[in-house]
Write a protein that holds these residues in place. Sequence first.
Motif, PDB file in Angstrom:
ATOM      1  N   ARG A  12       0.822  -1.216   0.000  1.00  0.00           N
ATOM      2  CA  ARG A  12       0.000   0.000   0.000  1.00  0.00           C
ATOM      3  C   ARG A  12       0.854   1.262   0.000  1.00  0.00           C
ATOM      4  O   ARG A  12       0.507   2.251  -0.655  1.00  0.00           O
ATOM      5  N   VAL A  13       1.970   1.251   0.713  1.00  0.00           N
ATOM      6  CA  VAL A  13       2.873   2.405   0.703  1.00  0.00           C
ATOM      7  C   VAL A  13       3.446   2.594  -0.702  1.00  0.00           C
ATOM      8  O   VAL A  13       3.498   3.720  -1.216  1.00  0.00           O
ATOM      9  N   LEU A  14       3.861   1.510  -1.345  1.00  0.00           N
ATOM     10  CA  LEU A  14       4.380   1.611  -2.707  1.00  0.00           C
ATOM     11  C   LEU A  14       3.321   2.168  -3.660  1.00  0.00           C
ATOM     12  O   LEU A  14       3.617   3.019  -4.508  1.00  0.00           O
ATOM     13  N   MET A  15       2.093   1.699  -3.512  1.00  0.00           N
ATOM     14  CA  MET A  15       1.008   2.200  -4.360  1.00  0.00           C
ATOM     15  C   MET A  15       0.785   3.688  -4.110  1.00  0.00           C
ATOM     16  O   MET A  15       0.584   4.467  -5.043  1.00  0.00           O
ATOM     17  N   ARG A  16       0.812   4.089  -2.865  1.00  0.00           N
ATOM     18  CA  ARG A  16       0.613   5.498  -2.518  1.00  0.00           C
ATOM     19  C   ARG A  16       1.683   6.368  -3.166  1.00  0.00           C
ATOM     20  O   ARG A  16       1.398   7.402  -3.763  1.00  0.00           O
ATOM     21  N   PRO A  28       6.670  15.232  -2.867  1.00  0.00           N
ATOM     22  CA  PRO A  28       6.952  13.981  -2.161  1.00  0.00           C
ATOM     23  C   PRO A  28       6.491  14.064  -0.704  1.00  0.00           C
ATOM     24  O   PRO A  28       6.815  15.021   0.001  1.00  0.00           O
ATOM     25  N   PRO A  29       5.720  13.088  -0.252  1.00  0.00           N
ATOM     26  CA  PRO A  29       5.231  13.116   1.127  1.00  0.00           C
ATOM     27  C   PRO A  29       6.298  12.629   2.102  1.00  0.00           C
ATOM     28  O   PRO A  29       7.226  11.915   1.723  1.00  0.00           O
ATOM     29  N   VAL A  34       2.411   9.977   4.797  1.00  0.00           N
ATOM     30  CA  VAL A  34       1.932   8.708   4.237  1.00  0.00           C
ATOM     31  C   VAL A  34       1.155   7.945   5.307  1.00  0.00           C
ATOM     32  O   VAL A  34       0.064   7.434   5.055  1.00  0.00           O
ATOM     33  N   ALA A  35       1.711   7.873   6.494  1.00  0.00           N
ATOM     34  CA  ALA A  35       1.044   7.160   7.592  1.00  0.00           C
ATOM     35  C   ALA A  35      -0.319   7.768   7.887  1.00  0.00           C
ATOM     36  O   ALA A  35      -1.320   7.045   7.998  1.00  0.00           O
ATOM     37  N   ASP A  36      -0.378   9.083   7.997  1.00  0.00           N
ATOM     38  CA  ASP A  36      -1.640   9.755   8.311  1.00  0.00           C
ATOM     39  C   ASP A  36      -2.671   9.576   7.202  1.00  0.00           C
ATOM     40  O   ASP A  36      -3.835   9.287   7.467  1.00  0.00           O
ATOM     41  N   HIS A  44       4.757   1.758  12.329  1.00  0.00           N
ATOM     42  CA  HIS A  44       4.669   0.688  11.328  1.00  0.00           C
ATOM     43  C   HIS A  44       5.136   1.200   9.971  1.00  0.00           C
ATOM     44  O   HIS A  44       5.879   0.533   9.258  1.00  0.00           O
ATOM     45  N   THR A  45       4.674   2.394   9.623  1.00  0.00           N
ATOM     46  CA  THR A  45       5.027   2.985   8.335  1.00  0.00           C
ATOM     47  C   THR A  45       6.531   3.213   8.252  1.00  0.00           C
ATOM     48  O   THR A  45       7.146   2.938   7.214  1.00  0.00           O
ATOM     49  N   ALA A  46       7.130   3.703   9.324  1.00  0.00           N
ATOM     50  CA  ALA A  46       8.574   3.956   9.336  1.00  0.00           C
ATOM     51  C   ALA A  46       9.355   2.658   9.124  1.00  0.00           C
ATOM     52  O   ALA A  46      10.353   2.639   8.386  1.00  0.00           O
TER      53      ALA A  46
END
Length: 149
Positions: A12-16, A28-29, A34-36, A44-46
């Motif tokens: 999901r992070v890659l898709m975002r 660039p976020p 991205v987490a928010d 988890h995101t980190a």
Amino acid sequence: MRLTRFTDLALRVLMRLAVIERADDQTPPTTREVADSMRIPYTHTAKVVARLQHLGLVEARRGRGGGLTLTTAGRLASVGGLVRELEGPGDVVDCEGAAPCPLAAACRLRRALHRAQEAFYASLDEITVDDLVASPTGPLLLGITSRGG
């Protein structure tokens, strides 16, 4: 087959990041953004971003003008390859665990499940991260996860 939460978050992070890259007006976020935007805990995101960065799929820059960007390798990465890498080695079932299965030496189920697992991965091999965010998914994802939205 069920993916671990870590693999799910990584995809999901890659898709975002891929959908942001396609939108000309997006900067660039940060990992926090991205987490928010995806309603994922920052910690988890980190961890996911650190692993993706280690794999050469994401580039992270600190400071003013920094943020997360998808590398070319990240955009073109095979989803099957990513899932294999993130899930790690192992079979669908653990026949050798704390209480080894007495059928392990001659079990046909284990082989059948292994073939099914490989077929699962193979079905994802032809799909890239870029493919995942093609229309209509990309525009929808951008709208759902846009900052401030």
